[in-house]
Enzyme design. Structure first.
Site, PDB file in Angstrom:
ATOM      1  N   CYS A  81      -0.786   4.840  -2.592  1.00 35.43           N
ATOM      2  CA  CYS A  81      -0.608   5.318  -3.968  1.00 35.43           C
ATOM      3  C   CYS A  81       0.807   5.874  -4.171  1.00 35.43           C
ATOM      4  CB  CYS A  81      -1.687   6.336  -4.318  1.00 35.43           C
ATOM      5  SG  CYS A  81      -1.862   6.613  -6.094  1.00 35.43           S
ATOM      6  N   HIS A 198      -6.436   4.406  -2.460  1.00 34.86           N
ATOM      7  CA  HIS A 198      -6.640   5.419  -1.427  1.00 34.86           C
ATOM      8  C   HIS A 198      -7.791   4.995  -0.513  1.00 34.86           C
ATOM      9  CE1 HIS A 198      -4.331   8.737  -3.460  1.00 34.86           C
ATOM     10  NE2 HIS A 198      -4.604   8.007  -4.523  1.00 34.86           N
ATOM     11  N   GLU A 200      -8.238   6.283   2.383  1.00 31.16           N
ATOM     12  CA  GLU A 200      -8.518   7.429   3.248  1.00 31.16           C
ATOM     13  C   GLU A 200      -9.647   8.311   2.731  1.00 31.16           C
ATOM     14  OE1 GLU A 200      -5.659   8.851   0.158  1.00 31.16           O
ATOM     15  OE2 GLU A 200      -5.842   7.045   1.397  1.00 31.16           O
TER      16      GLU A 200
END
Length: 217
Positions: A81, A198, A200
């Site tokens: 991002c 994202h 994660e």
């Protein structure tokens, strides 16, 4: 095999989530805030957050110049991002004083998918990531408007919530028979990897496993 040491830039953004994903992917993760902490790293993650804020903090903490030099020297870096924006050579919609670290021959558009309220989750078919679609969270996400000939396009998305099309060849090749192959949301150039989304925060470490593999190459 010794675990690679991968830093997570810890000036702003979702640092803890990247640390957890890297550990799950088989790396030893450390946080990085100071120039001296760049030494001894095998790779680095630039997390999501606010790209203009991270840019300012890079300069305040005097990390900008040594990190830019490390990227030029070949340090593997993954940006998610805001991290994608920081790795881009060119940014559309940037503030007048915004700088990037650069390194990737791409033009990235900030906040391309809309504001915070326009955030969404989707599934991304990503070249180099086996095991089916990757869950991806798009939060004030950018996309790649243009990619240079040396940039490998790994994934595209057509629209919110829709399945995406992976493209393993350099930009400029035909990624899909459709007239609209979708927006570019994941790219690689050499040792540099970037995603609009994202991974994660989804609990799926496969994108981080890809980056760990790049670091080990």
């Amino acid at each position: 095999m010794v675990k690679p040491v991968i830093g997570v830039l810890a000036l702003q953004g979702d640092v803890r989530e990247h640390v957890a994903a890297l550990e799950a992917a088989g790396a030893r993760a450390v946080t990085v805030r100071r120039p001296a902490e760049l030494g001894g790293l095998d790779g680095l993650v630039l997390p999501g957050g606010e790209s203009t804020t991270i840019d300012k903090l890079l300069r305040i903490f005097e990390v900008y110049d040594p990190l830019r030099a490390a990227i030029t020297a070949g340090l593997p870096v993954y940006g998610s991002c805001a991290g994608m924006i920081l790795l881009a050579d060119r940014v559309l919609g940037a503030t007048h004083d915004q700088q990037t670290l650069g390194g990737m021959d791409v033009t990235v558009r900030r906040n391309a998918f809309g504001r915070q309220v326009d955030s969404f989750e989707s599934s991304v078919e990503m070249a180099g990531v086996p095991g089916g679609p990757v869950p991806a969270a798009f939060i004030r996400a950018p996309w790649v408007e243009e990619a240079g000939p040396g940039v490998q396009v790994l994934a595209r998305t057509r629209h919110r919530g829709a399945p995406t099309v992976a493209a393993g060849a350099a930009e400029g090749s035909t990624a899909s028979a459709d007239a609209d192959p979708g927006r570019i949301v994941a790219v690689r150039q050499g040792k540099l990897l970037a995603t609009s989304f994202h991974p994660e925060i989804t609990g799926d470490a496969r994108v981080h496993e890809l980056f760990v593999a790049i670091v080990k190459e």
